[in-house]
Design a protein around this motif. Structure first.
Motif, PDB file in Angstrom:
ATOM      1  N   ALA A  18       0.818  -1.213   0.000  1.00 57.44           N
ATOM      2  CA  ALA A  18       0.000   0.000   0.000  1.00 57.44           C
ATOM      3  C   ALA A  18       0.851   1.263   0.000  1.00 57.44           C
ATOM      4  N   GLU A  19       2.079   1.175   0.488  1.00 53.71           N
ATOM      5  CA  GLU A  19       2.959   2.338   0.534  1.00 53.71           C
ATOM      6  C   GLU A  19       3.710   2.570  -0.768  1.00 53.71           C
ATOM      7  N   ASN A  30      -2.152  -4.795  -2.177  1.00 51.03           N
ATOM      8  CA  ASN A  30      -2.900  -3.854  -2.977  1.00 51.03           C
ATOM      9  C   ASN A  30      -3.138  -4.343  -4.385  1.00 51.03           C
TER      10      ASN A  30
END
Length: 434
Positions: free
Chosen positions: A77-78, A400
């Protein structure tokens, strides 16, 4: 023996239960190591199949599977890009073929990337910074290679000795590379997580945005300069400068000032590695290509000085020595190999801008893309052997990526998000009804 795209489609149906391909095309990949294909299924979802051609390539895919599992959803997600998710695998003999949920975007040639907007160069720099700032625990927890600067330098010296034993490396290049590897001041850097196989075929682009990074078979802790080698080989200085500026701004740790020098060395030395690989595979075509490119590189450096890779200038001919097992002991070094005329050294606080140099990237000639319709009622694929434990069931571990593409072994969900442009140029032939 090389597998055709339609054969890979049959293999994919065994790896992912419920997958019904309706069209297939070949996909860009390293032709010496992998056969690859893109599939379109009956629900309009795209898939990528990678099948290894030998045991070493199969081991790399197995490693990539472990790497992708190590990227927890919170880490993914980062990231400013998506990563592949394994949907299933099947073992054919001693080799494992993997099927991935296809990611949005398409590959571009180096020429297309360098001619693109400045925003695209910034995107590449940001992607590189994100990779190099990844937690090192991802590598150590997966028991992947980790090198200190000196260990990495010694590894390259060992590879140079191996390349020298072939007798096919121009002596001037052996002298140039050996001097750079023995220049200890060049190898003072902070090790980071390194992709290890980053080049244009492993970047998926949509417009001026990097949508995904693929090819995670060589993840390690080592020299971040290795991921810049393909950029230096582009010979487009403005492009390299723009990528480097975005990378420097995006990194948590300030990059060392000799990063581009080592990247240039890595780009040149890749030709020697390609030669050794061709000899090991008894591939006369690879060997001939490598010899030709090495000769051209040596000639270019002798005539124009080449890109400076060493901090210390190359010693005089009387003081120079050729590595063991190299050809003739009396060798004239490449003119100006230490530093080209008018080129500034990397003495500032940031990596020096690298001047243009003719560095030939390792060839990866891709076959022409052919789209083949899949019959509605194809002959059932042979029953697969037992896949690696947890392969199909972990398809959803993709963080993700899984969320973006609905990846799961079995019948997949329809893709969401922007239209996938990777096969926009392909003509999909509808299957004929019987």
């Amino acid at each position: 023996m090389r597998r055709k795209a339609i054969e890979l489609a049959a293999v994919a149906t065994a790896a992912v239960p419920g997958l019904t391909p309706t069209a297939v095309s070949s996909a860009p990949d390293d032709p010496a190591d992998f056969d690859s294909a893109l599939l379109l299924d009956s629900e309009g979802k795209r898939w990528r199949v990678r099948s290894p051609r030998h045991a070493e390539a199969s081991a790399r895919l197995e490693t990539e599977f472990l790497v992708l599992r190590a990227f927890a959803p919170a880490i993914r997600a980062e990231l400013p890009f998506l990563m592949p998710t394994v949907a299933g695998s099947v073992r054919l003999g001693s080799l494992s073929t993997f099927v991935y949920s296809h990611l949005g975007g398409s590959t571009r040639s180096v020429e297309e990337l360098t001619a693109g907007p400045d925003a695209l160069a910034r995107e590449i720099g940001v992607a590189l910074a994100a990779i190099h700032d990844l937690p090192r625990a991802i590598v150590s927890n997966a028991d992947l290679p980790s090198y200190t600067p000196n260990e990495f330098r010694q590894r390259r010296l060992n590879e140079l000795d191996q390349a020298a034993t072939t007798g096919k490396i121009p002596p001037a290049l052996l002298l140039r590379w050996e001097h750079a590897l023995e220049d200890v001041s060049l190898w003072r850097f902070n090790p980071s997580v390194v992709h290890g196989d980053l080049h244009e075929d492993n970047l998926l682009v949509e417009g001026s945005r990097v949508t995904a990074v693929t090819g995670w078979t060589d993840l390690r802790i080592g020299d971040p300069a290795d991921d810049f080698a393909w950029l230096v080989a582009s010979n487009e200085q403005d492009f390299v400068d723009a990528v480097l500026a975005a990378y420097t701004a995006g990194r948590r740790d300030k990059p060392d000032k000799h990063l581009l020098r080592r990247a240039a060395l890595s780009a040149e030395f890749a030709l020697a590695q390609y030669l050794v690989k061709g000899i090991a595979a008894s591939d006369a075509t690879m060997v001939a290509e490598a010899e030709e490119m090495l000769a051209t590189l040596a000639s270019d450096i002798a005539e124009h000085g080449g890109q400076p890779i060493s901090v210390e200038p190359l010693p005089s001919p009387a003081a120079a020595t050729v590595p063991a097992a190299a050809a003739p002991a009396s060798v004239e070094p490449a003119a100006g190999a230490g530093a080209g005329p008018g080129l500034r050294a990397a003495d500032g606080d940031v990596p020096a801008a690298a001047p243009p140099v003719t560095v030939f990237p390792v060839p990866a000639v891709q076959p022409a893309v052919h789209v083949t319709p899949i019959p509605v009622d194809p002959t059932p694929a042979p029953a697969p052997a037992t896949p690696p434990a947890g392969t199909g069931g972990d398809a959803g571990s993709g963080g993700n990526t899984g969320a973006a593409h609905g990846t799961k072994a079995g019948a997949p969900d329809a893709p969401s998000g922007p239209d996938d442009t990777s096969t926009a140029a392909l003509t999909i032939v509808e299957a004929k009804k019987r």
